[in-house]
Design a protein around this motif. Structure first.
Motif, mmCIF file in Angstrom:
data_model
loop_
_atom_site.group_PDB
_atom_site.id
_atom_site.type_symbol
_atom_site.label_atom_id
_atom_site.label_comp_id
_atom_site.label_asym_id
_atom_site.label_seq_id
_atom_site.Cartn_x
_atom_site.Cartn_y
_atom_site.Cartn_z
ATOM 1 N N ALA A 248 1.007 -1.126 0.082
ATOM 2 C CA ALA A 248 -0.015 0.081 0.042
ATOM 3 C C ALA A 248 0.862 1.285 0.085
ATOM 4 O O ALA A 248 0.529 2.084 -0.716
ATOM 5 C CB ALA A 248 -0.762 0.119 1.292
ATOM 6 N N MET A 249 1.947 1.320 0.863
ATOM 7 C CA MET A 249 2.878 2.427 0.791
ATOM 8 C C MET A 249 3.421 2.585 -0.749
ATOM 9 O O MET A 249 3.367 3.793 -1.218
ATOM 10 C CB MET A 249 4.007 2.078 1.679
ATOM 11 N N LEU A 250 3.881 1.561 -1.245
ATOM 12 C CA LEU A 250 4.264 1.644 -2.620
ATOM 13 C C LEU A 250 3.463 2.528 -3.601
ATOM 14 O O LEU A 250 3.644 3.460 -4.360
ATOM 15 C CB LEU A 250 4.731 0.397 -3.274
ATOM 16 N N LEU A 251 2.223 1.888 -3.517
ATOM 17 C CA LEU A 251 1.060 2.536 -4.276
ATOM 18 C C LEU A 251 0.737 3.907 -4.112
ATOM 19 O O LEU A 251 0.637 4.863 -4.978
ATOM 20 C CB LEU A 251 -0.127 1.540 -4.144
ATOM 21 N N PHE A 252 0.597 4.309 -2.842
ATOM 22 C CA PHE A 252 0.305 5.576 -2.642
ATOM 23 C C PHE A 252 1.217 6.642 -2.543
ATOM 24 O O PHE A 252 1.088 7.741 -2.909
ATOM 25 C CB PHE A 252 -0.365 5.483 -1.005
ATOM 26 N N ASN A 253 2.495 6.269 -2.320
ATOM 27 C CA ASN A 253 3.522 7.084 -2.472
ATOM 28 C C ASN A 253 3.649 7.512 -4.058
ATOM 29 O O ASN A 253 4.141 8.620 -4.273
ATOM 30 C CB ASN A 253 4.940 6.467 -1.898
ATOM 31 N N SER A 256 1.064 9.732 -5.015
ATOM 32 C CA SER A 256 1.152 11.060 -4.311
ATOM 33 C C SER A 256 2.168 11.951 -5.274
ATOM 34 O O SER A 256 1.708 13.224 -5.381
ATOM 35 C CB SER A 256 1.860 10.960 -2.767
ATOM 36 N N SER A 257 3.296 11.437 -5.666
ATOM 37 C CA SER A 257 4.125 12.079 -6.501
ATOM 38 C C SER A 257 3.410 12.208 -7.739
ATOM 39 O O SER A 257 3.720 13.702 -8.349
ATOM 40 C CB SER A 257 5.525 11.092 -6.811
ATOM 41 N N ARG A 258 2.883 11.364 -8.459
ATOM 42 C CA ARG A 258 2.104 11.743 -9.624
ATOM 43 C C ARG A 258 1.129 13.067 -9.398
ATOM 44 O O ARG A 258 0.868 13.817 -10.163
ATOM 45 C CB ARG A 258 1.332 10.593 -10.329
ATOM 46 N N LEU A 259 0.383 12.871 -8.406
ATOM 47 C CA LEU A 259 -0.656 14.173 -8.183
ATOM 48 C C LEU A 259 0.049 15.390 -8.034
ATOM 49 O O LEU A 259 -0.537 16.453 -8.531
ATOM 50 C CB LEU A 259 -1.232 13.597 -6.776
ATOM 51 N N ALA A 260 1.077 15.220 -7.170
ATOM 52 C CA ALA A 260 1.918 16.771 -7.073
ATOM 53 C C ALA A 260 2.397 16.939 -8.217
ATOM 54 O O ALA A 260 2.462 18.391 -8.482
ATOM 55 C CB ALA A 260 3.071 16.305 -6.075
ATOM 56 N N GLU A 261 2.791 16.347 -9.180
ATOM 57 C CA GLU A 261 3.367 16.849 -10.588
ATOM 58 C C GLU A 261 2.278 17.276 -11.474
ATOM 59 O O GLU A 261 2.396 18.284 -12.042
ATOM 60 C CB GLU A 261 4.115 15.710 -11.310
ATOM 61 N N ARG A 262 1.011 16.567 -11.610
ATOM 62 C CA ARG A 262 0.075 16.847 -12.428
ATOM 63 C C ARG A 262 -1.297 16.554 -11.819
ATOM 64 O O ARG A 262 -2.002 15.748 -12.254
ATOM 65 C CB ARG A 262 0.296 15.853 -13.655
ATOM 66 N N PRO A 263 -1.764 17.553 -10.848
ATOM 67 C CA PRO A 263 -2.915 17.226 -10.226
ATOM 68 C C PRO A 263 -4.339 17.668 -11.203
ATOM 69 O O PRO A 263 -5.265 16.836 -10.741
ATOM 70 C CB PRO A 263 -3.027 18.684 -9.257
ATOM 71 N N ASP A 264 -4.046 18.171 -12.189
ATOM 72 C CA ASP A 264 -5.023 18.260 -13.273
ATOM 73 C C ASP A 264 -5.368 16.950 -13.567
ATOM 74 O O ASP A 264 -6.609 16.708 -14.301
ATOM 75 C CB ASP A 264 -4.789 19.105 -14.398
ATOM 76 N N ASN A 377 12.498 1.021 -6.156
ATOM 77 C CA ASN A 377 12.615 1.691 -7.082
ATOM 78 C C ASN A 377 11.920 1.197 -8.193
ATOM 79 O O ASN A 377 11.364 2.005 -9.070
ATOM 80 C CB ASN A 377 14.264 1.800 -7.605
ATOM 81 N N GLN A 378 12.023 -0.069 -8.658
ATOM 82 C CA GLN A 378 11.486 -0.815 -9.773
ATOM 83 C C GLN A 378 9.821 -0.565 -9.438
ATOM 84 O O GLN A 378 9.374 -0.242 -10.381
ATOM 85 C CB GLN A 378 11.965 -2.132 -9.742
ATOM 86 N N SER A 379 9.386 -0.794 -8.298
ATOM 87 C CA SER A 379 8.093 -0.734 -7.992
ATOM 88 C C SER A 379 7.415 0.527 -8.171
ATOM 89 O O SER A 379 6.472 0.503 -8.848
ATOM 90 C CB SER A 379 7.746 -1.167 -6.411
ATOM 91 N N GLU A 380 7.852 1.474 -7.787
ATOM 92 C CA GLU A 380 7.443 2.896 -8.131
ATOM 93 C C GLU A 380 7.298 3.118 -9.557
ATOM 94 O O GLU A 380 6.498 3.788 -9.863
ATOM 95 C CB GLU A 380 8.175 3.865 -7.198
ATOM 96 N N ALA A 381 8.242 2.770 -10.143
ATOM 97 C CA ALA A 381 8.255 2.989 -11.681
ATOM 98 C C ALA A 381 7.257 2.255 -12.236
ATOM 99 O O ALA A 381 6.463 2.828 -13.212
ATOM 100 C CB ALA A 381 9.659 2.691 -12.300
ATOM 101 N N VAL A 382 6.830 1.028 -11.941
ATOM 102 C CA VAL A 382 5.612 0.170 -12.526
ATOM 103 C C VAL A 382 4.408 0.897 -12.104
ATOM 104 O O VAL A 382 3.747 1.050 -12.829
ATOM 105 C CB VAL A 382 5.915 -1.116 -12.057
#
Length: 426
Positions: A248-253, A256-264, A377-382
């Motif tokens: 769950a941490m991997l998914l939400f982190n 969260s990063s994508r949301l901060a970059e492109r909230p639209d 690292n691999q997981s967050e990219a996937v």
């Protein structure tokens, strides 16, 4: 034709994860030379979600015996809620009488109510009938020994000691073992060297196209009230638990990063985690939503702890925009509902320990995006790539290799069970 007596305390029309192997296998035992009879607990004696549609998947001629159990409203006063312990005496008495009247060649315990498996030793000694145990989960496990008290299952002190006592009794006389994970068998072989001398097989839960057909035929009656038309709905239906925290941490982190970059783009995503607790309705504790709260994305995550009917689960999967499966940090864990996820033909993200049999199935069938729970690292990219494809609606059609997937059909895996049955009685 040989006769098979199946011990499955939970059974249709109740929605319990541990009875699906039996339910999905019943149409195919006879064509493999085994006539099945099921002994389950009368549904009045345990609390689980009713799902009458399950009965449509069970051949009408299958003989089903019902046993009683001590009512939970009485036993809970002394802290005893386990269905296995409440029904143990009744199973022993009822099956003793059944075996005096009718011959069976083999007894098959397919349940996670493991204390009942100790009765196999009694029936083998009294009636000379071999028995097989289906290890859908670990029975006696050291997994929680080093976990904080808050992360241990209810009544852990008692169940740990009871399982440590009963498991050796069952394993001393067992004639064969089926397991959903090779890891579980390795533990048993290490713990009980005599297991090396009996037939064992790793057989995952089967996939049933029939279930999808039943769901499609009844789709007008199957609601999905949580999903909204103006969101990108990503759905997970299944148990929660502290062992899913890493996934769950991997998914939400990543989200969260994508949301901060492109909230639209990413603010339209909503995550739904449904049926995450086995506790009675309204009493389950959230284990997924609190993780989202700590990361600051709680408004995008909904967790419903109450279980839902099995065919309602299929409706949620079919109506989702994408599917998420969170895996345990335990390498032996497998997800029993993985096949409906694949059969829904929706974009799928699975975050697993790569030693899990579920990860093997997804990889072998090219059934979705697979993130390694042990490689941040691999997981967050996937995960990020999956979220990108969802919001951009690109490369999201199913690429599943259905020829490889056929090996996991109920017909194929029931045949594998029967091979082991034959070895156990030969």
């Amino acid at each position: 034709m040989k006769k098979l007596l199946i011990i499955s305390p939970h059974f249709a029309p109740k929605n319990a994860a541990d009875m699906h192997r039996v339910r999905l296998s019943l149409p195919y035992y006879e064509e493999n030379g085994w006539l099945p009879t099921v002994v389950c607990v009368d549904h009045r004696y345990y609390e689980m979600v009713d799902d009458p549609l399950m009965l449509e998947s069970i051949p009408k001629h299958i003989k089903i015996h019902l046993v009683k159990a001590f009512p939970k409203k009485w036993t809970s006063k002394v802290g005893l809620g386990s269905l296995a312990l409440r029904s143990y005496f009744f199973y022993k008495r009822y099956v003793d009488q059944l075996l005096k009247k009718e011959h069976f060649d083999l007894i098959f315990f397919s349940t996670t109510e493991f204390p009942l498996c100790a009765l196999g030793s009694h029936w083998k000694r009294k009636f000379n009938i071999p028995y097989i145990i289906d290890m859908q989960d670990p029975w006696h496990t050291e997994y929680y020994q080093n976990k904080p008290k808050a992360e241990r299952p209810p009544k852990y002190w008692f169940s740990y000691r009871l399982n440590k006592y009963l498991e050796p009794i069952a394993m001393a006389a067992v004639s064969g073992i089926i397991s959903v994970s090779d890891e579980y068998i390795k533990v048993l072989v290490h713990r009980y060297p005599e297991v090396k001398k009996i037939p064992v097989a790793v057989i995952t839960f089967p996939a049933a196209v029939k279930d999808l057909e039943i769901a499609e035929a009844n789709k007008k009656t199957l609601a999905t009230p949580l999903l909204t038309d103006n969101s990108i709905n990503l759905v997970y239906v299944g148990r929660g638990g502290h062992d899913l925290k890493q996934a769950a941490m991997l998914l939400f982190n990543a989200f969260s990063s994508r949301l901060a970059e492109r909230p639209d783009l990413f603010s339209s995503i909503k995550f739904y985690f449904i049926g995450t607790s086995y506790a009675p309705k309204g009493t389950g504790l959230s284990t997924i939503k609190p993780i989202a709260d700590t990361i600051g994305i709680s408004e995008y995550v909904h967790e419903q702890t109450d279980r839902i009917p099995y065919f309602e689960t299929l409706s949620y999967l079919n109506n989702a925009d994408g599917l998420i499966i969170l895996g345990s940090d335990d390498p032996g864990y497998t997800a029993s509902k993985i096949y409906p996820y694949i059969l829904s033909k929706k974009p799928l993200l699975a975050i697993f320990n790569l030693k899990s049999s579920a990860a093997t199935i997804i990889r072998d069938c090219n059934a979705g995006s697979l993130a390694n729970i042990s490689d941040n690292n691999q997981s967050e990219a996937v995960v990020s790539d999956f979220l990108d494809s969802i919001v951009q609606q690109s490369n999201i059609s199913s690429q599943t290799n259905w020829e490889n997937f056929s090996a996991y059909s109920a017909k194929s895996l029931t045949q594998e069970q029967c091979v082991l049955f034959n070895q156990a009685v030969s």
